[in-house]
Structure formats: C-alpha cells, structure tokens
Design an enzyme around this catalytic site. Sequence first.
Site, PDB file in Angstrom:
ATOM      1  N   ASP A 108     -25.895 -20.471 -15.130  1.00 38.58           N
ATOM      2  CA  ASP A 108     -25.942 -21.840 -14.842  1.00 38.58           C
ATOM      3  C   ASP A 108     -26.193 -22.101 -13.611  1.00 38.58           C
ATOM      4  O   ASP A 108     -25.514 -21.298 -12.578  1.00 38.58           O
ATOM      5  CB  ASP A 108     -24.811 -22.626 -15.450  1.00 38.58           C
ATOM      6  CG  ASP A 108     -23.624 -22.040 -15.257  1.00 38.58           C
ATOM      7  OD1 ASP A 108     -22.795 -21.907 -16.295  1.00 38.58           O
ATOM      8  OD2 ASP A 108     -23.400 -21.636 -14.008  1.00 38.58           O
ATOM      9  N   ASP A 117     -25.350 -24.807 -10.215  1.00 41.81           N
ATOM     10  CA  ASP A 117     -24.709 -26.101  -9.704  1.00 41.81           C
ATOM     11  C   ASP A 117     -25.338 -26.411  -8.296  1.00 41.81           C
ATOM     12  O   ASP A 117     -25.771 -25.608  -7.628  1.00 41.81           O
ATOM     13  CB  ASP A 117     -23.298 -25.463  -9.280  1.00 41.81           C
ATOM     14  CG  ASP A 117     -22.388 -25.271 -10.635  1.00 41.81           C
ATOM     15  OD1 ASP A 117     -22.683 -25.861 -11.628  1.00 41.81           O
ATOM     16  OD2 ASP A 117     -21.480 -24.479 -10.785  1.00 41.81           O
ATOM     17  N   ASP A 119     -13.132 -20.621  -3.823  1.00 43.34           N
ATOM     18  CA  ASP A 119     -12.113 -19.504  -4.074  1.00 43.34           C
ATOM     19  C   ASP A 119     -12.406 -18.456  -3.155  1.00 43.34           C
ATOM     20  O   ASP A 119     -12.010 -18.136  -2.296  1.00 43.34           O
ATOM     21  CB  ASP A 119     -12.023 -19.189  -5.452  1.00 43.34           C
ATOM     22  CG  ASP A 119     -13.235 -19.180  -6.251  1.00 43.34           C
ATOM     23  OD1 ASP A 119     -14.227 -19.152  -5.551  1.00 43.34           O
ATOM     24  OD2 ASP A 119     -12.857 -19.008  -7.559  1.00 43.34           O
TER      25      ASP A 119
HETATM   26  P1  ATP Z   1     -19.645 -17.766 -13.389  1.00 43.22           P
HETATM   27  O1  ATP Z   1     -20.774 -16.912 -13.089  1.00 43.22           O
HETATM   28  O2  ATP Z   1     -18.906 -17.293 -14.318  1.00 43.22           O
HETATM   29  O3  ATP Z   1     -19.917 -19.225 -13.762  1.00 43.22           O
HETATM   30  P2  ATP Z   1     -18.510 -19.171 -11.150  1.00 43.22           P
HETATM   31  O4  ATP Z   1     -18.122 -18.573  -9.614  1.00 43.22           O
HETATM   32  O5  ATP Z   1     -20.007 -19.745 -11.006  1.00 43.22           O
HETATM   33  O6  ATP Z   1     -18.654 -17.698 -11.928  1.00 43.22           O
HETATM   34  P3  ATP Z   1     -17.847 -21.521 -11.928  1.00 43.22           P
HETATM   35  O7  ATP Z   1     -16.600 -21.793 -12.933  1.00 43.22           O
HETATM   36  O8  ATP Z   1     -18.902 -22.104 -12.526  1.00 43.22           O
HETATM   37  O9  ATP Z   1     -17.818 -20.032 -11.568  1.00 43.22           O
HETATM   38  O10 ATP Z   1     -17.363 -22.287 -10.648  1.00 43.22           O
HETATM   39  C1  ATP Z   1     -18.527 -22.518  -9.845  1.00 43.22           C
HETATM   40  C2  ATP Z   1     -18.077 -22.538  -8.548  1.00 43.22           C
HETATM   41  O11 ATP Z   1     -17.000 -23.585  -8.060  1.00 43.22           O
HETATM   42  C3  ATP Z   1     -17.501 -21.484  -7.938  1.00 43.22           C
HETATM   43  O12 ATP Z   1     -18.564 -20.335  -7.564  1.00 43.22           O
HETATM   44  C4  ATP Z   1     -16.597 -21.692  -6.853  1.00 43.22           C
HETATM   45  O13 ATP Z   1     -17.217 -21.692  -5.642  1.00 43.22           O
HETATM   46  C5  ATP Z   1     -16.159 -22.916  -7.248  1.00 43.22           C
HETATM   47  N1  ATP Z   1     -14.950 -22.721  -8.022  1.00 43.22           N
HETATM   48  C6  ATP Z   1     -14.674 -22.509  -9.552  1.00 43.22           C
HETATM   49  N2  ATP Z   1     -13.314 -22.613  -9.706  1.00 43.22           N
HETATM   50  C7  ATP Z   1     -12.544 -22.595  -8.727  1.00 43.22           C
HETATM   51  C8  ATP Z   1     -11.218 -22.476  -8.242  1.00 43.22           C
HETATM   52  N3  ATP Z   1     -10.314 -22.302  -9.463  1.00 43.22           N
HETATM   53  N4  ATP Z   1     -10.946 -22.675  -6.738  1.00 43.22           N
HETATM   54  C9  ATP Z   1     -11.759 -22.925  -6.121  1.00 43.22           C
HETATM   55  N5  ATP Z   1     -13.173 -22.898  -6.339  1.00 43.22           N
HETATM   56  C10 ATP Z   1     -13.618 -22.909  -7.532  1.00 43.22           C
HETATM   57 MG    MG Z   2     -21.031 -20.862 -12.667  1.00 46.55          MG
END
Ligand code: ATP
Ligand code: MG
Length: 451
Positions: free
Chosen positions: A79, A81, A158
Amino acid sequence: MIKKLLQRVFTSSKKPAPSNKAASPGKTARISAKVHGIDRKLISNAAIKTTEGLQKAGFEAFIVGGAVRDLLLKQRPKDFDVATNATPEQVNRIFRRSRIIGRRFRLVHVMFGDETIEVSTFRGSHLNETGDSKVADSGRILRDNVFGNQEEDAVRRDFTANALYYDPASEEVLDFHHGVADLQAGVLRMIGDPLTRYREDPVRMLRAVRLSAKLGLKIAPDTEKPISELADLLHDVPPSRLFDEMLKLFLSGHALESASALRQHGLHHGLLPLLDVVLEQPMGERFVKLALRNTDERVLADKPVSPGFLFATLLWHEVLLAWKKYEQQGNKPIPALHMAMDEVCDLQAEKMAIHKRFSATMREIWGLQPRFEIRAGRRPYSLLENPRYRAAYDFLLLRCESGELPAEIGQWWTEFANADGERRQAMLLPDTTPRKRKRRRSPKKPSPTSE
Ligand code: ATP
Ligand code: MG
C-alpha cells in the site's frame, strides 16, 4: 538477496554511494533516480495521481514510509501512503472521491477505482507546546495530534528506512536520517534514542522484529539492545492495537522467523503468553512450527490465509491442556472442550484481543475436532456438509502431521471425502454409539458430539 539487489542498485552508479554524501542529522540528502534506481513501474498510478493533484494545487506531496523502503528494495509495496503539507480539509477539497477519517488525528483516504491512498499531513513532535498531545507517566505517547513540517514529520517516524520521501515528479528521494545508507547496509535503525522511542510507543519493538524478518534487515545493536528489557511495556498497549500488529506479523510471509524472534526477545509474554508454554512442549512446538510454515508458504504463493485458522493453531495446545484438566475434573468431553475454549479465549483477550470475527472461526474449528473421531453412522456425512469442514479438516491434518493424532485418521478423512457413495459406506466403522432410546443408561464413552 536484498543486499545483492541493493549492491546492484548502488554500485552500478559511478557516483559515490549515497551514504558517503548523506546529510548529517538535520540536513536533507536528495538522492536522484540514477542513484536510488527506483523502478516507476512498481508505483501505483493512484499514488502518482495523488501527489500530482496535491502539487498542482500548490502543496508539497511525497510518497512516504514503507512504500519508499520497499521500492528501494525492489519490492512492490502493498500500500502507498502520501505525506503533504496540506491540511486534511484541503486534501479533501482537492479530490472528489476522498474522505476524512479518524477523529483525533485526521487522515484522508483518496480513492481511485478500488485503490485507496492514505494521505497524512506532516506531523510534528508531541513535545511541542501547541496542538493536542498527551504522554503517560511511562513515557508512552497517548496522543500526538500536532501538525508540523516535513523535517519534524521525519523525526517522529520509527526507523531510518521508514523516513524516506519520494517525489514522483522530480524522482528524488529525500533522506533525513541516512535511511538509504542503512538500507544499503541491510540495517534497521531506530531514529533518535531507541529507549525513549520504545517507551513512547512499545509497538515499535514488534515493528522492529516484524520488519527485520520480513525485509531481511539486521536490527542495529543499539536498536535491538533495549527490546528485551522493555518487553513488559507491551502490557500497557491497548489489546486491539497489539492484535493489528500481530496480524501483520503473522501474515507477513515470515511468521515462523518472526515468532522465533519474538520469543528470543521475550516479546511474546505480553502477546501470546501461551506461546511460551506451547513452544516448550516438543509436540506443541512442532505443531506451531508446522502451522506457521504452512501460513508462510501460502502467503508467499499469494494464496489466501485465514487468521482464524492461524490463531486456532497458535492456541490449540493450550486448549488441549485445559480440555484434559476439565475432563479430569469429571466433566464430559464436549462440555470440557467448551470450558477449555472459554478459558483460553478469556486469558488471551486480556493480552491481545483477537478480533471477534476471527475468534468465532477459531472456536468453530476447535469445536469440530472431536467429530472427526466418529467414523460410523450418519455423522461423518453431516460433518462433510458443515460449512467449516474444510478448515477443520486442514486443522486435523496438522494435528496428524505433528504427531498428536495417528496419521491414519487424517488419511481416512481424505479418502472418505473423495470416495463415491458405495466406497464411503464400506469405509464406515461399526456403529458403537448407544441408540437414543437407551439414553438413560450412562454410556461408558459418551459421544463427543453430544452437544
Ligand atoms: P508495512 O510494509 O508492513 O506496511 P510500514 O512501515 O509501511 O510497513 P505502516 O503501518 O504502513 O508500516 O506505517 C507506515 C509508516 O508510518 C511507517 O513506514 C513509518 O514511517 C510510520 N509509522 C508506522 N508506525 C509507526 C510507529 N509506531 N512509530 C513511528 N512511526 C510509525
Ligand atoms: Mg505500509
């Protein structure tokens, strides 16, 4: 493999690797397409239309977070963002098919066909005086609904690899925290002081484990070290949030590896405390490993996976233990099984609430297991008609494969389901179930389907 891919991307450029010229903290590195080598074909059109729409209206807009990280690793993101300096209302006004979601920190979902792009406004630090934020005594951030600029937005993400911003117009990656260099080196590194960042949000510990397993990245020593010490902080995280994160972990295609990493870091105590007990019994460990390996294979082959089935496997050996206990206390097998199911589900709900729609499936799968032991009369036919038969049968096969049940039972059901009418009839075992009218005589071994 990822390392190799990255090496190819970065060493193919005549320029020095971006790590050599990356910004010192606070300074942004702008990494050009030639260097980062992102393949535009992996980017969703919807994400590009979203950034274009915002930029045309005069705002800044970038693809951000996990999507950029995955693109750099040459993987197609699940996905996308987008981060922007436009407020949710402004975003909402630009896109006809969009809606503002979330009550506190509002995001905008922009829809293109069946794809949804999540657009968030740059967020600032919870330490800012202005805005809506709240921190618990433990340091856990309860609310941080503060708008900020892009640099501030990067700081509150993060890991360095998750704080990258890609502008599809210029094709540049903006890197505030050496994320590209870390990815290049195969390292997952927390931005800022890991201890503080885990205290702010303990879920980040789970994210570290999950992302490192999924992406084949090594957790940097400083980022890894505090995890075992702080594992207990997960107790304070709302159970529903933990469930969402665990679901992601188990459906990542790297569940087996993630589960053993959770255990290694002592993180499972706050989530699946039962996993400890289960993994300590050789049979339980075999069963869970088989189940997780199956799940991983299905995810990696793009086959659907049922979370209800998965959680049913993770908790099964706990159910078995409790079942035996209730039987020993004098309860009949079926009521004892249901008491065991209630006990395990209640205990689990205190730690990590399994979503109702999944726990219902889980209970159905467990509840059907005793019925596989009846191979006489009409019962096997009605079991085949049960809507949950397939899942319950797959579960039975796992029980056989792990050595909990004789392999012969699973084979019998496989053959019975595939046989024609005559063969099925011949396969049935002699009916030893007491007839209804003799009910008053208490049977030696009551039928497990009596409920
Ligand atoms: P995935 O590929 O599993 O979706 P992701 O890193 O994209 O991993 P998401 O939950 O979609 O995870 O989160 C999108 C973004 O938001 C992350 O890449 C990070 O920059 C930020 N993020 C998400 N969760 C946190 C958190 N708990 N603390 C700080 N930043 C976060
Ligand atoms: Mg993601």
